[in-house]
Write a protein that holds these residues in place. Sequence first.
Motif, PDB file in Angstrom:
ATOM      1  N   PHE A   1      54.246  39.068  37.134  1.00  0.00           N
ATOM      2  CA  PHE A   1      53.079  39.792  36.623  1.00  0.00           C
ATOM      3  C   PHE A   1      51.787  39.111  37.076  1.00  0.00           C
ATOM      4  O   PHE A   1      50.804  39.775  37.446  1.00  0.00           O
ATOM      5  CB  PHE A   1      53.118  39.865  35.093  1.00  0.00           C
ATOM      6  CG  PHE A   1      54.028  40.928  34.562  1.00  0.00           C
ATOM      7  CD1 PHE A   1      53.677  42.270  34.638  1.00  0.00           C
ATOM      8  CD2 PHE A   1      55.249  40.603  33.995  1.00  0.00           C
ATOM      9  CE1 PHE A   1      54.519  43.264  34.148  1.00  0.00           C
ATOM     10  CE2 PHE A   1      56.110  41.583  33.510  1.00  0.00           C
ATOM     11  CZ  PHE A   1      55.733  42.917  33.583  1.00  0.00           C
TER      12      PHE A   1
ATOM     13  N   LEU B   1      48.160  35.321  30.656  1.00  0.00           N
ATOM     14  CA  LEU B   1      47.779  35.827  31.968  1.00  0.00           C
ATOM     15  C   LEU B   1      46.263  35.766  32.140  1.00  0.00           C
ATOM     16  O   LEU B   1      45.747  35.340  33.185  1.00  0.00           O
ATOM     17  CB  LEU B   1      48.270  37.271  32.144  1.00  0.00           C
ATOM     18  CG  LEU B   1      49.777  37.451  32.316  1.00  0.00           C
ATOM     19  CD1 LEU B   1      50.152  38.926  32.218  1.00  0.00           C
ATOM     20  CD2 LEU B   1      50.246  36.885  33.653  1.00  0.00           C
TER      21      LEU B   1
ATOM     22  N   SER C   1      43.803  42.586  28.050  1.00  0.00           N
ATOM     23  CA  SER C   1      44.261  41.292  27.536  1.00  0.00           C
ATOM     24  C   SER C   1      43.583  40.955  26.219  1.00  0.00           C
ATOM     25  O   SER C   1      44.238  40.521  25.262  1.00  0.00           O
ATOM     26  CB  SER C   1      43.989  40.193  28.567  1.00  0.00           C
ATOM     27  OG  SER C   1      44.323  38.932  28.060  1.00  0.00           O
TER      28      SER C   1
ATOM     29  N   TYR D   1      56.976  36.115  34.140  1.00  0.00           N
ATOM     30  CA  TYR D   1      55.543  35.879  33.929  1.00  0.00           C
ATOM     31  C   TYR D   1      54.820  35.752  35.261  1.00  0.00           C
ATOM     32  O   TYR D   1      53.760  36.367  35.478  1.00  0.00           O
ATOM     33  CB  TYR D   1      55.339  34.619  33.097  1.00  0.00           C
ATOM     34  CG  TYR D   1      53.909  34.156  32.998  1.00  0.00           C
ATOM     35  CD1 TYR D   1      53.059  34.670  32.023  1.00  0.00           C
ATOM     36  CD2 TYR D   1      53.403  33.202  33.881  1.00  0.00           C
ATOM     37  CE1 TYR D   1      51.740  34.250  31.937  1.00  0.00           C
ATOM     38  CE2 TYR D   1      52.084  32.782  33.806  1.00  0.00           C
ATOM     39  CZ  TYR D   1      51.260  33.304  32.829  1.00  0.00           C
ATOM     40  OH  TYR D   1      49.957  32.882  32.755  1.00  0.00           O
TER      41      TYR D   1
ATOM     42  N   ALA E   1      50.980  39.901  40.661  1.00  0.00           N
ATOM     43  CA  ALA E   1      50.528  41.288  40.781  1.00  0.00           C
ATOM     44  C   ALA E   1      49.063  41.423  40.369  1.00  0.00           C
ATOM     45  O   ALA E   1      48.272  42.108  41.033  1.00  0.00           O
ATOM     46  CB  ALA E   1      51.411  42.196  39.924  1.00  0.00           C
ATOM     47  N   ILE E   2      48.673  40.752  39.283  1.00  0.00           N
ATOM     48  CA  ILE E   2      47.291  40.849  38.823  1.00  0.00           C
ATOM     49  C   ILE E   2      46.333  40.168  39.785  1.00  0.00           C
ATOM     50  O   ILE E   2      45.207  40.627  40.001  1.00  0.00           O
ATOM     51  CB  ILE E   2      47.164  40.240  37.406  1.00  0.00           C
ATOM     52  CG1 ILE E   2      47.945  41.093  36.397  1.00  0.00           C
ATOM     53  CG2 ILE E   2      45.700  40.142  36.976  1.00  0.00           C
ATOM     54  CD1 ILE E   2      48.006  40.489  35.019  1.00  0.00           C
TER      55      ILE E   2
ATOM     56  N   CYS F   1      49.757  38.549  27.435  1.00  0.00           N
ATOM     57  CA  CYS F   1      48.484  38.987  28.014  1.00  0.00           C
ATOM     58  C   CYS F   1      47.433  37.888  27.925  1.00  0.00           C
ATOM     59  O   CYS F   1      46.645  37.693  28.859  1.00  0.00           O
ATOM     60  CB  CYS F   1      47.986  40.245  27.295  1.00  0.00           C
ATOM     61  SG  CYS F   1      48.985  41.720  27.602  1.00  0.00           S
TER      62      CYS F   1
END
Length: 544
Positions: free
Chosen positions: A188, A349, A207, A185, A191-192, A346
């Motif tokens: 990711f 995040l 998302s 998690y 990265a975002i 999603c």
Amino acid sequence: MTPPKESQTAFQKLLRHLEVPIDANAEYENDHWTNRDLIPMPLERRTYKIWSYFIYWCISGLCISAYTTGSTLLAYGLTAPQAIACLVIGAVVVGILSVACGWMGERHHIGFTVASRFSWGMRGAYFPVLVRVFTAIFWDGIQGYWGGQAVAVTIGAIIPGFAHMKQTLAGGVLLTKDFIGMIIYYIFFIAIMRIPPEKLQRPFIISSIMFSGTLIGLLAWAVTNTHSGGPLFEQTGNPIHGGTGWAMIFGINAILGAWGGGTLGQSDWTRYANRPYAPTISQLFAAPFCIILCAVIGIIVTSCAQEIIGQLIWEPFLLLAALQEFYNDSPRARAGVFFAGLGCVCAQLGISIVLNSVSAGMDLAGIAPRYINIRRGAYILAFLGLASNPWQYLSNAATFLTVLSGFSIFLAPFTGILLADYLVVRRCTLKLEDCYIGDRSSIYWYDSGFHWRALLAWVIGTFPTMPGLVMTTQDPAAWGAWVRTFHIAFFVGLSVSFVAFWLICKVSPPPGLGVGLSYHEEGTGVVGADVDKDEGSEKKGSEE
């Protein structure tokens, strides 16, 4: 002044190398008060349109926290219809507060971190900023832990053996599969977070679509299998204390407290608005709609699931894991769990970025602007969130969540002071350049950088709710006048601090009232340019 390169020591060169990037041809400098993410948002970075804020509220309202809101409301002894009534009232107030708190961002293009300077003083602003960062660390840890569980469920749908792993870590309070899920998690997430906030609209759309699909799928499964709303809609209410009226007030306050941090930091996002009123429609209509819709679906699905599988499970990712087991790992069930679990990932995040990372990243940037920007601050927050060991404090969730929820007694007075100062005392007129000057020449320097009026109003707003927090932490079953006041902490803290700050400023007006530009005068112009051309203030601020 920066020493000549030839006279710099190795350590000074290292510090220089670690400074955050600066725009080409920038008319600002990285200093103790300023960097690229703290200046009034330049016109070219104001990319959020009306639809952007609708998507923003899809992230903030259609999320796991909203889905599980029903568990809080029903815990107060409300019936399902009464809980829905609380949702409607609370969500509408959230929308109104979002407009009020986001106004300075929309019109002056500054976030909470900088706005705290005119209310608390240039040095005093560190206090609300640090409190918000401290709160965000633990909430980010919780959101990351839930996100890790959602990742584990998603992987378990592909690999059933992974779903049924029983190995534990941390003395048995952390499942190994959940820890693996957390690591994935956060990969990711990091990265975002490389995407600048002004370019996050597309990830937000993805998302929103993914978690909306999860909600629709769960609702369709629940209703088609029960042909009703489930047993929760048939239960009679049993308020824990003080009757139905008090229980509903507690419930409304719980909703406001849950979104209190988000409303307080609305200007962190409204400063990206490409024109006036762009966020307003979404704040007034999309915010309540999304919050109500998600929470009602959560109540219905949880109620129906209790009838179908015989368990009361509020978290959607835990429900998905239970459904895979209930249907004996059938290919059809695993396919549904995979896509629904991916939607939960999603959602986590998205909400972590919206409510924690960008805002706390900017707060950390405000503490050390020369070396921290939003991206670096978000990375620091992610590290501290994981290092906080959320699985440990969630293993004793009742007491810890009471304490963490109790942070609303600190955040609500911040909201009251900010609204009173900006909307009533200053009447939306600010001298923006003085928010970046760290000496007596700034009208926001007050007394050695501290604004005693704000501190006094905050103490007055916090005092009525503090005894109830202490009593509830020591004994969750405690009851009395102080505990009742604590249960409506957001109402009390916001209103008392608002009135207290206004009255204090009536008796002892702060310096510089009416000095600067109002939002009417600034309009939709390039505020950053206004800052630069007005007495060379940006350069003046960088001479600290």
